[in-house]
Design a protein around this motif. Structure first.
Motif, PDB file in Angstrom:
ATOM      1  N   ALA A  92       0.826  -1.200   0.000  1.00  0.00           N
ATOM      2  CA  ALA A  92       0.000   0.000   0.000  1.00  0.00           C
ATOM      3  C   ALA A  92       0.866   1.258   0.000  1.00  0.00           C
ATOM      4  O   ALA A  92       0.593   2.220  -0.735  1.00  0.00           O
ATOM      5  CB  ALA A  92      -0.927  -0.001   1.216  1.00  0.00           C
ATOM      6  N   VAL A  93       1.939   1.256   0.797  1.00  0.00           N
ATOM      7  CA  VAL A  93       2.870   2.388   0.786  1.00  0.00           C
ATOM      8  C   VAL A  93       3.522   2.507  -0.582  1.00  0.00           C
ATOM      9  O   VAL A  93       3.720   3.611  -1.108  1.00  0.00           O
ATOM     10  CB  VAL A  93       3.934   2.216   1.894  1.00  0.00           C
ATOM     11  N   GLY A  94       3.861   1.368  -1.179  1.00  0.00           N
ATOM     12  CA  GLY A  94       4.465   1.381  -2.510  1.00  0.00           C
ATOM     13  C   GLY A  94       3.553   1.993  -3.557  1.00  0.00           C
ATOM     14  O   GLY A  94       4.018   2.709  -4.459  1.00  0.00           O
ATOM     15  N   ILE A  95       2.259   1.737  -3.451  1.00  0.00           N
ATOM     16  CA  ILE A  95       1.304   2.314  -4.398  1.00  0.00           C
ATOM     17  C   ILE A  95       1.250   3.831  -4.248  1.00  0.00           C
ATOM     18  O   ILE A  95       1.144   4.569  -5.238  1.00  0.00           O
ATOM     19  CB  ILE A  95      -0.092   1.681  -4.197  1.00  0.00           C
ATOM     20  N   ILE A  96       1.343   4.313  -3.017  1.00  0.00           N
ATOM     21  CA  ILE A  96       1.368   5.765  -2.812  1.00  0.00           C
ATOM     22  C   ILE A  96       2.588   6.363  -3.517  1.00  0.00           C
ATOM     23  O   ILE A  96       2.491   7.373  -4.222  1.00  0.00           O
ATOM     24  CB  ILE A  96       1.402   6.105  -1.306  1.00  0.00           C
ATOM     25  N   ALA A 108       2.124   7.848   6.625  1.00  0.00           N
ATOM     26  CA  ALA A 108       1.131   6.817   6.353  1.00  0.00           C
ATOM     27  C   ALA A 108       1.096   5.732   7.424  1.00  0.00           C
ATOM     28  O   ALA A 108       0.009   5.323   7.868  1.00  0.00           O
ATOM     29  CB  ALA A 108       1.387   6.188   4.978  1.00  0.00           C
ATOM     30  N   THR A 109       2.255   5.240   7.844  1.00  0.00           N
ATOM     31  CA  THR A 109       2.276   4.098   8.761  1.00  0.00           C
ATOM     32  C   THR A 109       3.179   4.294   9.966  1.00  0.00           C
ATOM     33  O   THR A 109       3.051   3.546  10.940  1.00  0.00           O
ATOM     34  CB  THR A 109       2.743   2.829   8.018  1.00  0.00           C
ATOM     35  N   ILE A 119       7.553  -3.782  12.107  1.00  0.00           N
ATOM     36  CA  ILE A 119       8.540  -3.098  11.273  1.00  0.00           C
ATOM     37  C   ILE A 119       8.305  -3.445   9.795  1.00  0.00           C
ATOM     38  O   ILE A 119       9.222  -3.338   8.980  1.00  0.00           O
ATOM     39  CB  ILE A 119       9.983  -3.479  11.674  1.00  0.00           C
ATOM     40  N   THR A 120       7.072  -3.803   9.468  1.00  0.00           N
ATOM     41  CA  THR A 120       6.796  -4.262   8.102  1.00  0.00           C
ATOM     42  C   THR A 120       6.950  -3.153   7.071  1.00  0.00           C
ATOM     43  O   THR A 120       7.192  -3.433   5.902  1.00  0.00           O
ATOM     44  CB  THR A 120       5.381  -4.846   8.002  1.00  0.00           C
ATOM     45  N   THR A 121       6.788  -1.894   7.473  1.00  0.00           N
ATOM     46  CA  THR A 121       6.985  -0.789   6.538  1.00  0.00           C
ATOM     47  C   THR A 121       8.125   0.131   6.969  1.00  0.00           C
ATOM     48  O   THR A 121       8.294   1.205   6.394  1.00  0.00           O
ATOM     49  CB  THR A 121       5.701   0.052   6.392  1.00  0.00           C
ATOM     50  N   MET A 122       8.889  -0.291   7.954  1.00  0.00           N
ATOM     51  CA  MET A 122      10.023   0.525   8.388  1.00  0.00           C
ATOM     52  C   MET A 122      11.081   0.551   7.296  1.00  0.00           C
ATOM     53  O   MET A 122      11.411  -0.476   6.700  1.00  0.00           O
ATOM     54  CB  MET A 122      10.619  -0.029   9.680  1.00  0.00           C
ATOM     55  N   VAL A 123      11.615   1.714   7.004  1.00  0.00           N
ATOM     56  CA  VAL A 123      12.635   1.893   5.971  1.00  0.00           C
ATOM     57  C   VAL A 123      13.866   2.537   6.616  1.00  0.00           C
ATOM     58  O   VAL A 123      13.777   3.125   7.703  1.00  0.00           O
ATOM     59  CB  VAL A 123      12.109   2.767   4.813  1.00  0.00           C
TER      60      VAL A 123
END
Length: 310
Positions: A179-183, A255-256, A262-266
Motif C-alpha cells: 500500500a505504501v508502494g502504491i502511494i 502513512a504508517t 517493522i513491516t513498513t520501516m525503511v
C-alpha cells in the motif's frame, strides 16, 4: 626564419608549460566563480558526510561522552536481522517506486505520442503531473484516509462485490508495504511520464515512418525506435525513483510510521528513530553510511546504461 621554416618557441619546454599571466588570471577567475558553490557543497554535504563517518565509529548518545568502537556499528547493521529486514523493505519499495511508474510512463508516453500537441495531450500531462506538485505529507494523509477501513478503496471493493477483500490496508502485516508502494508509485508516475514524453519528442519522426514502411508493428516501433531513443530519459527516471525508494521517509512516516511492527520501516525512518528516539547516534550514522553506499551501488549500473553510446 625567412626561408619558409615555421617559427618555433626557443624556450625550454618546462618554461613553455608554465601558465602565462592571462591564463593565470583566467584560472583565478574560474576559481572565484566556483568558490561559492563549492563552499556551500563543502558545508552542507562534505562536512556532514565526514562527521557521519566519524560518528559511525562511536558509541554515543548525542550528549554524554563518546566511546570509540571502530567498525562495531557497521557489524551490527550488517548482521542484525531487524536492520537487514528494514533494508530489505527499502529494496522492495523499489519495485513500486520504480518499476510501476517507469512502465506506466512508457505506456502513456507511447500512447499520446501522436497527440501531444493537442488538447488531449496537454490535459493528460497536466493530470498525470499533478501528484508531483502535491506535498508528500498531504499525499500521505490523503492516501491514509483512502486506505482506511471505511476509506474509498474499501468502499469501491464493496461496490463491485469484493467485500471479502476489504481490510485496513495500512495496518495489515501483508499489505501495508504494498500500500505504501502504491502511494509512492502514484506520486512518481507524473514525473516519469513527463520526462519520457519530453524525451519522445526528440526522436526523429522519420524513424517511425521508416519502421512502418518496413512493416513494423506498434510493438516493434516501441522496441526498436522508442526504447533506444529514450535511453537517457529512462536512466534519469530509474535513478530518481530508486533514490526515492531507498531514501524514502515522509510518505512512510505519515502513512504508517513504520508499522505494523517493522513491516513498513525503511532505513531513512529507522535512522531518525535510532538517532532521536533511542539516542544511538553512532548506529544511526553507520546505517546512514551503509544506505549511501547501497544507493551508489544501485544507481551506478543505471548511469552506465544511460550513457550515450558513441
Amino acid at each position: 626564419m625567412t626561408d619558409g621554416t615555421p617559427l618555433t618557441d626557443a624556450r625550454p619546454r618546462a618554461l613553455r608549460l608554465l601558465p602565462t599571466g592571462r591564463s593565470r588570471r583566467a584560472r583565478y577567475t574560474a576559481i572565484l566563480f566556483v568558490l561559492p558553490a563549492f563552499t556551500a557543497y563543502a558545508v552542507f554535504v562534505l562536512a556532514p558526510l565526514i562527521m557521519s563517518l566519524y560518528y559511525s565509529t562511536l558509541r554515543w548518545d548525542g550528549i554524554g561522552k563518546a566511546r570509540f568502537t571502530g567498525l562495531a556499528n557497521y557489524v551490527t547493521v550488517l548482521t542484525d536481522p531487524d536492520l537487514l529486514s528494514i533494508i530489505g523493505n527499502a529494496f522492495e519499495l523499489v519495485l513500486y517506486f520504480t518499476v510501476i511508474p517507469v512502465l506506466l510512463g512508457l505506456a502513456v508516453a507511447s500512447a499520446i505520442r501522436g497527440h501531444m500537441a493537442g488538447t488531449f495531450g496537454t490535459l493528460t500531462r497536466t493530470v498525470l503531473f499533478l501528484p508531483q506538485v502535491i506535498p508528500l505529507v498531504a499525499a500521505g494523509i490523503a492516501w491514509s484516509w483512502m486506505f482506511a477501513s471505511t476509506g474509498l478503496v474499501n468502499q469501491m471493493l464493496t461496490a463491485v462485490g469484493l467485500a471479502d477483500w476489504t481490510r485496513g490496508w495500512l495496518g495489515d502485516f501483508d499489505f501495508a508495504l504494498p500500500a505504501v508502494g502504491i502511494i509512492g508509485a502514484w506520486v512518481l508516475l507524473g514525473l516519469c511520464t513527463m520526462l519520457l514524453v519530453t524525451g519522445i519528442t526528440k526522436i526523429d519522426p522519420s524513424l517511425y515512418e521508416a519502421a512502418r514502411l518496413d512493416g513494423a508493428r506498434p510493438w516493434h516501433e516501441f522496441r526498436y525506435v522508442t526504447l533506444p531513443g529514450l535511453r537517457q530519459e529512462i536512466g534519469v527516471c530509474v535513478t530518481v525513483t530508486v533514490i526515492s525508494a531507498l531514501a524514502s521517509f515522509d510518505i512512510v512516516y505519515i502513512a504508517t510510521g513504520g508499522g505494523p511492527g517493522i513491516t513498513t520501516m525503511v532505513p531513512g525512518l529507522e535512522i531518525y528513530r535510532l538517532a532521536f528516539a533511542h539516542r544511538q547516534v553512532g548506529l544511526a550514522s553507520a546505517l546512514a553510511i551503509v544506505l549511501m553506499v547501497l544507493v551508489l551501488i544501485a544507481i551506478t549500473p543505471v548511469q552506465w546504461y544511460a550513457r550515450e553510446k558513441k
